[in-house]
Design an enzyme around this catalytic site. Sequence first.
Site, short mmCIF file in Angstrom:
data_model
loop_
_atom_site.label_atom_id
_atom_site.label_comp_id
_atom_site.label_asym_id
_atom_site.label_seq_id
_atom_site.Cartn_x
_atom_site.Cartn_y
_atom_site.Cartn_z
N ASP A 161 0.80 -1.18 -0.01
CA ASP A 161 -0.06 -0.24 0.14
C ASP A 161 0.85 1.15 -0.06
OD1 ASP A 161 -2.66 1.36 0.35
OD2 ASP A 161 -2.46 1.45 2.42
N ARG A 210 -11.30 -12.33 5.61
CA ARG A 210 -10.11 -12.82 5.42
C ARG A 210 -10.28 -14.19 4.23
NH1 ARG A 210 -5.53 -10.94 7.52
NH2 ARG A 210 -6.03 -10.16 9.45
P1 IMP Z 1 1.80 -0.64 3.88
O1 IMP Z 1 2.96 -0.60 4.75
O2 IMP Z 1 1.14 0.78 3.75
O3 IMP Z 1 2.46 -0.93 2.48
O4 IMP Z 1 0.65 -1.58 4.01
C1 IMP Z 1 0.84 -3.03 3.82
C2 IMP Z 1 0.07 -3.87 4.71
O5 IMP Z 1 -1.37 -3.10 4.96
C3 IMP Z 1 -0.45 -4.92 3.89
O6 IMP Z 1 0.48 -5.94 4.18
C4 IMP Z 1 -1.66 -5.34 4.42
O7 IMP Z 1 -1.74 -6.09 5.52
C5 IMP Z 1 -2.27 -3.98 4.84
N1 IMP Z 1 -3.33 -3.43 3.81
C6 IMP Z 1 -3.00 -2.31 2.93
N2 IMP Z 1 -4.07 -2.18 1.98
C7 IMP Z 1 -4.80 -3.19 2.28
C8 IMP Z 1 -6.16 -3.43 1.47
O8 IMP Z 1 -6.54 -2.76 0.69
N3 IMP Z 1 -6.87 -4.64 2.26
C9 IMP Z 1 -6.34 -5.19 3.15
N4 IMP Z 1 -5.12 -4.96 3.89
C10 IMP Z 1 -4.37 -3.95 3.16
#
Ligand code: IMP
Length: 168
Positions: free
Chosen positions: A94, A156
């Site tokens: 994300d 999930r």
């Molecule tokens: P980041 O650190 O912002 O890249 O977030 C990564 C983590 O956020 C992922 O490993 C997911 O667990 C969670 N995440 C981010 N976007 C989503 C989504 O659209 N659905 C579910 N989990 C998400």
Amino acid sequence: MSEARIAERVSELAEAISRDYAGVEELHLVGVLRGAFIFLADLARRLTVPRRVDFIALSSYEDESTTSGAVRLIMDVRTPLEGHHVLVVEDIVDTGYTLEYLLKILKARGPASLKTCVLLEKPDRLKVPTTVDYLGFSIPDEWVVGYGLDYADRYRTLPYIGVVEPDA
Ligand code: IMP
Ligand code: MG
């Protein structure tokens, strides 16, 4: 995204990974809990190279769909990674903070190689440059659930990937 479409892409990723790691003694898969558990299970079973499975648990969200950028290590891997070929298996990138943090701590352990396999990426949300070596799909900026991904710990185990509407 249908079950069939996901399965097809996971097979393609497994083929590419098996090709790239052909001849390697053993590939260490490190799945990021909890979101990657289904993806890892499917991917690992389709690989044709010798592999072992381990997990690491990280947290960046307090049970909701907002990000703080702060990442915590909840549970470490069980196996030493030094000198081994490590492939991180993650559900979704994300902002990129989680993967960035993970690569930093795993790199410090001196693996022979370190690569990433990510099912989904939201390019519009990326805050830090990340290296995804094997990517399933690029998706728009929407909260997705199913195939391991949750919203506040729900949805999930849906077999497909769907979008959660803000007021659902
Ligand atoms: P980041 O650190 O912002 O890249 O977030 C990564 C983590 O956020 C992922 O490993 C997911 O667990 C969670 N995440 C981010 N976007 C989503 C989504 O659209 N659905 C579910 N989990 C998400
Ligand atoms: Mg995750």
